[in-house]
Design a protein around this motif. Structure first.
Motif, mmCIF file in Angstrom:
data_model
loop_
_atom_site.group_PDB
_atom_site.id
_atom_site.type_symbol
_atom_site.label_atom_id
_atom_site.label_comp_id
_atom_site.label_asym_id
_atom_site.label_seq_id
_atom_site.Cartn_x
_atom_site.Cartn_y
_atom_site.Cartn_z
ATOM 1 N N ARG A 14 0.840 -1.204 0.000
ATOM 2 C CA ARG A 14 0.000 0.000 0.000
ATOM 3 C C ARG A 14 0.867 1.243 0.000
ATOM 4 O O ARG A 14 1.765 1.402 0.826
ATOM 5 C CB ARG A 14 -0.921 0.009 1.216
ATOM 6 N N LEU A 15 0.613 2.126 -0.955
ATOM 7 C CA LEU A 15 1.225 3.451 -0.957
ATOM 8 C C LEU A 15 0.533 4.242 0.144
ATOM 9 O O LEU A 15 -0.682 4.434 0.100
ATOM 10 C CB LEU A 15 1.040 4.117 -2.318
ATOM 11 N N ASP A 16 1.286 4.683 1.129
ATOM 12 C CA ASP A 16 0.664 5.223 2.333
ATOM 13 C C ASP A 16 1.167 6.644 2.631
ATOM 14 O O ASP A 16 1.889 6.885 3.587
ATOM 15 C CB ASP A 16 0.948 4.292 3.516
ATOM 16 N N ARG A 17 0.750 7.539 1.779
ATOM 17 C CA ARG A 17 1.040 8.963 1.970
ATOM 18 C C ARG A 17 -0.203 9.746 1.560
ATOM 19 O O ARG A 17 -0.171 10.567 0.629
ATOM 20 C CB ARG A 17 2.249 9.352 1.099
ATOM 21 N N PRO A 18 -1.316 9.486 2.207
ATOM 22 C CA PRO A 18 -2.603 10.006 1.740
ATOM 23 C C PRO A 18 -2.685 11.523 1.700
ATOM 24 O O PRO A 18 -3.396 12.080 0.855
ATOM 25 C CB PRO A 18 -3.607 9.418 2.732
ATOM 26 N N LEU A 46 -1.344 -4.055 -5.365
ATOM 27 C CA LEU A 46 -0.847 -2.690 -5.159
ATOM 28 C C LEU A 46 -2.030 -1.757 -4.974
ATOM 29 O O LEU A 46 -2.927 -1.688 -5.823
ATOM 30 C CB LEU A 46 -0.018 -2.253 -6.371
ATOM 31 N N SER A 47 -2.041 -1.018 -3.862
ATOM 32 C CA SER A 47 -3.163 -0.134 -3.561
ATOM 33 C C SER A 47 -2.653 1.195 -3.010
ATOM 34 O O SER A 47 -1.459 1.354 -2.750
ATOM 35 C CB SER A 47 -4.106 -0.793 -2.550
ATOM 36 N N ALA A 52 -6.987 8.603 -2.935
ATOM 37 C CA ALA A 52 -6.332 8.491 -4.234
ATOM 38 C C ALA A 52 -5.520 7.211 -4.308
ATOM 39 O O ALA A 52 -5.027 6.710 -3.284
ATOM 40 C CB ALA A 52 -5.423 9.698 -4.486
ATOM 41 N N PHE A 53 -5.366 6.688 -5.514
ATOM 42 C CA PHE A 53 -4.458 5.557 -5.737
ATOM 43 C C PHE A 53 -3.022 6.064 -5.707
ATOM 44 O O PHE A 53 -2.232 5.674 -4.864
ATOM 45 C CB PHE A 53 -4.780 4.882 -7.071
ATOM 46 N N ASP A 176 -14.879 -3.685 -4.956
ATOM 47 C CA ASP A 176 -13.765 -4.136 -4.122
ATOM 48 C C ASP A 176 -12.693 -4.812 -4.978
ATOM 49 O O ASP A 176 -12.740 -6.033 -5.192
ATOM 50 C CB ASP A 176 -14.262 -5.101 -3.041
ATOM 51 N N PRO A 177 -11.710 -4.049 -5.478
ATOM 52 C CA PRO A 177 -10.668 -4.632 -6.320
ATOM 53 C C PRO A 177 -9.876 -5.743 -5.649
ATOM 54 O O PRO A 177 -9.355 -6.640 -6.316
ATOM 55 C CB PRO A 177 -9.775 -3.427 -6.647
ATOM 56 N N ARG A 178 -9.774 -5.687 -4.328
ATOM 57 C CA ARG A 178 -9.004 -6.717 -3.619
ATOM 58 C C ARG A 178 -9.582 -8.109 -3.870
ATOM 59 O O ARG A 178 -8.852 -9.114 -3.862
ATOM 60 C CB ARG A 178 -8.981 -6.383 -2.121
#
Length: 225
Positions: A14-18, A46-47, A52-53, A176-178
């Motif tokens: 997970r990209l985690d910088r919201p 990848l999420s 935002a993505f 739910d893409p997951r």
């Protein structure tokens, strides 16, 4: 900035910088590359955290670069995208909210791009006097065709999830893409990896056919028929 969790046969990165719409700095790209290289699950998901993505490259970083540094930054982004594309397993991008610029390029490096109905995608570089330099100029036409690729890249226009689906820019639209990552994890893992390798094979047709036969023969003995 990058968070990794494993759940059975799916590894989620997970990209985690919201607060910055998951925009990527050099440190973020390096951490993402390491996370992909360290993953061993049959399926990588990848999420992005928050609304935002991924907004792509952090523009504060880009503005600070000289020509030599810009070349190195682009090379790093290309390397990360290549690491996703060559991962030994299936890679699913779960796109919820905005994917812009480098965020679209990272998604293009994934095997499947699965969007929520709220997803929007755009190659906005041209509006800033730039263009996608993380492999996007090669991958975008390969995915959607040259005409659609030129339309997106030259206009910088934003498309919604349904438009992206019609263009082939995303593979599916779902709440739910997951769940798609979990679906892929439920199939035979050896076959999953072989199919990915063969479909992505850009060797001449005769060579590809030979590799296809060999892979099929290898799998037959272990297949659950």
């Amino acid at each position: 900035m990058i968070r990794t969790t494993s759940d059975g046969d799916v590894c989620e990165i997970r990209l985690d910088r919201p607060e910055q719409r998951n925009a990527l700095t050099r440190a973020g790209l390096t951490a993402l590359e390491t996370a992909v290289e360290d993953a061993t699950a049959p399926v990588l998901y990848l999420s992005g955290a928050g609304p935002a993505f991924c907004a792509g490259a952090d523009l504060d970083v880009v503005r600070s670069l000289d020509a030599k540094e810009a070349d190195a930054f682009a090379a790093l982004g290309q390397r990360v995208a290549r690491t996703l594309a060559t991962y030994d397993g299936a890679v699913v991008a779960g796109i919820d909210g905005a994917a812009r610029g480098g965020g679209v390029e990272l998604a293009l490096a994934c095997d499947l791009r699965v969007a929520t109905p709220d997803a929007t995608l755009a190659e906005t570089g041209v509006k800033l006097g730039l263009f996608g330099a993380w492999g996007g100029t090669a991958r975008l036409p390969a995915v959607v065709g040259q005409g659609e690729a030129l339309d997106l890249a030259l206009s910088g226009r934003t498309v919604d999830a349904e438009t992206a689906l019609r263009m082939g820019l995303v593979s599916r639209v779902t709440d739910d893409p997951r769940e798609v990552a979990d679906e892929l994890a439920s199939v035979d893992h050896a076959a999953l990896k072989r199919v990915k390798t063969l479909v992505r094979d850009d060797a001449p047709m005769a060579t590809t056919e030979q590799r296809e036969r060999e892979a099929f023969a290898d799998l037959v003995g272990d297949a659950d028929l």
